[in-house]
Design an enzyme around this catalytic site. Sequence first.
Site, mmCIF file in Angstrom:
data_model
loop_
_atom_site.group_PDB
_atom_site.id
_atom_site.type_symbol
_atom_site.label_atom_id
_atom_site.label_comp_id
_atom_site.label_asym_id
_atom_site.label_seq_id
_atom_site.Cartn_x
_atom_site.Cartn_y
_atom_site.Cartn_z
ATOM 1 N N ARG A 122 0.864 -1.201 0.000
ATOM 2 C CA ARG A 122 0.000 0.000 0.000
ATOM 3 C C ARG A 122 0.890 1.237 0.000
ATOM 4 N NH1 ARG A 122 -5.017 -2.320 1.500
ATOM 5 N NH2 ARG A 122 -6.157 -0.890 0.199
ATOM 6 N N GLN A 127 -0.710 2.959 -5.889
ATOM 7 C CA GLN A 127 -2.125 3.298 -5.675
ATOM 8 C C GLN A 127 -2.988 3.119 -6.932
ATOM 9 O OE1 GLN A 127 -1.995 7.059 -3.667
ATOM 10 N NE2 GLN A 127 -3.316 6.339 -2.031
ATOM 11 N N ASP A 130 -4.006 -0.447 -7.392
ATOM 12 C CA ASP A 130 -4.423 -1.082 -6.136
ATOM 13 C C ASP A 130 -5.869 -1.580 -6.242
ATOM 14 O OD1 ASP A 130 -5.141 -1.718 -3.566
ATOM 15 O OD2 ASP A 130 -4.243 0.052 -2.653
ATOM 16 N N SER A 133 -8.203 -1.268 -3.110
ATOM 17 C CA SER A 133 -8.804 0.050 -2.892
ATOM 18 C C SER A 133 -9.922 0.325 -3.880
ATOM 19 C CB SER A 133 -7.750 1.154 -3.023
ATOM 20 O OG SER A 133 -6.859 1.098 -1.950
ATOM 21 N N TYR A 228 -2.611 -1.133 8.065
ATOM 22 C CA TYR A 228 -3.561 -2.183 8.421
ATOM 23 C C TYR A 228 -3.667 -2.314 9.925
ATOM 24 C CZ TYR A 228 -3.073 -3.779 3.621
ATOM 25 O OH TYR A 228 -3.069 -3.853 2.264
#
Length: 377
Positions: A122, A127, A130, A133, A228
């Site tokens: 992450r 991003q 990802d 997400s 996380y």
Amino acid sequence: MRLAVLKERRAGEARVAATPDTVKKLLALGVTVAVEAGAGIGAAISDEEFAAAGAEIVADAAAALAGAGIVFAVNAPDEAVRALIAPGTLLVATLGAASDPALAPALAAAKIDAVGLELLPRITRAQSMDVLSSQANLAGYRAVIEAADAFPRGFPLMMTAAGTVPPARVFVIGAGVAGLQAIATARRLGGIVSGTDVRPAAKEEIKSLGAAYIGVDDEESAKQTGPYAGQMSDEFRKKQAELMAATVAKNDIVICTALVQGRKAPVIVTSEMVAGMKPGSIIVDLAAEAGGNCAETVPGEVITTANGVTILGHRNWPSRIGVAASALYARNLLTFLTTFWDKDAKAPNLKPEDDIIKGALLTKGGEIVHPNFKPAA
Ligand code: NAD
């Protein structure tokens, strides 16, 4: 080089790993794209639209995979499909290897070079590829829409000549990507929204969306500073349970999104809490695939309890918003391939020293290369 896009085999899967838009951009890299007939139907993309974008439409998986050097998929291919993938082929998919211990050895045995996009680090650079997400964001939205559909009252305060309808009270458990989108969506619909998380960073994020923050602020939650959440102690869970019992009973709709990477989802809403809810209340359990945040959730099913609480336990929430989920998923895969594309060789170059490859490459050259999945020495 030929890139194959397969029809997904998982029951109820609506998504597809490419769209006409990404097919055009893949062709611009210098690959040819073969799409299995009917692959896009669940995502409202016809074979004709794929063909118009320049893809070759082929009858079945065998025809799509014949001569393919790259395979794009949403889910891990099943055994029958794996048998059709030639050694040395690059597979890019959401593999779910953590919940299927037999998968990494099977991919290695088939000499498939497999990238599990759910394993991406992450980090900012990752991003745009990802998938966790992009899919969680849509799932969070969809959770609230389905809650609103199932809820027999309505979200906003409605003052009419015939009387006043109170607003729905919505409580969101877990304020990661899905939870924050659920909070924003529930607010837009006019609900009175609150949220909780164990990571202290989530507190400001919840408040910035106009929702109330509810949480156990203590030393243990202050330590949850990574992206996380970790597994919480029994003592923390006891404190959290007391707070949850009081909060759940006051709300009409509870949206559960709490996950702990690589583990079963924490059970946060107990059977007693469900029994304490008003008839007509709704629980949406986005964590159902990982076992559920609610003790009464039946993964894959919608149930109504004896006291009239409806629990939506669908397993595959992104698939329930399949058109948008496919569009974003396909862009994630395109970005991954473009990032690791050797323009001169017109082939992928998965640089082993790159943090993204270190994080996401599961198998290569017949070996399991990901440290978390290597068999114990
Ligand atoms: P996730 O799906 O793993 O978990 C969902 C949420 O549940 C998390 O916020 C987690 O803290 C929470 N949770 C876990 N156990 C809980 C418990 N017992 N009680 C209450 N809440 C609990 O998380 P996610 O949505 O994938 O993202 C987590 C974080 O990572 C977010 O802050 C997000 O912004 C960040 N993130 C960063 C990047 C990046 O920088 N590239 C990309 C994606 C996500």
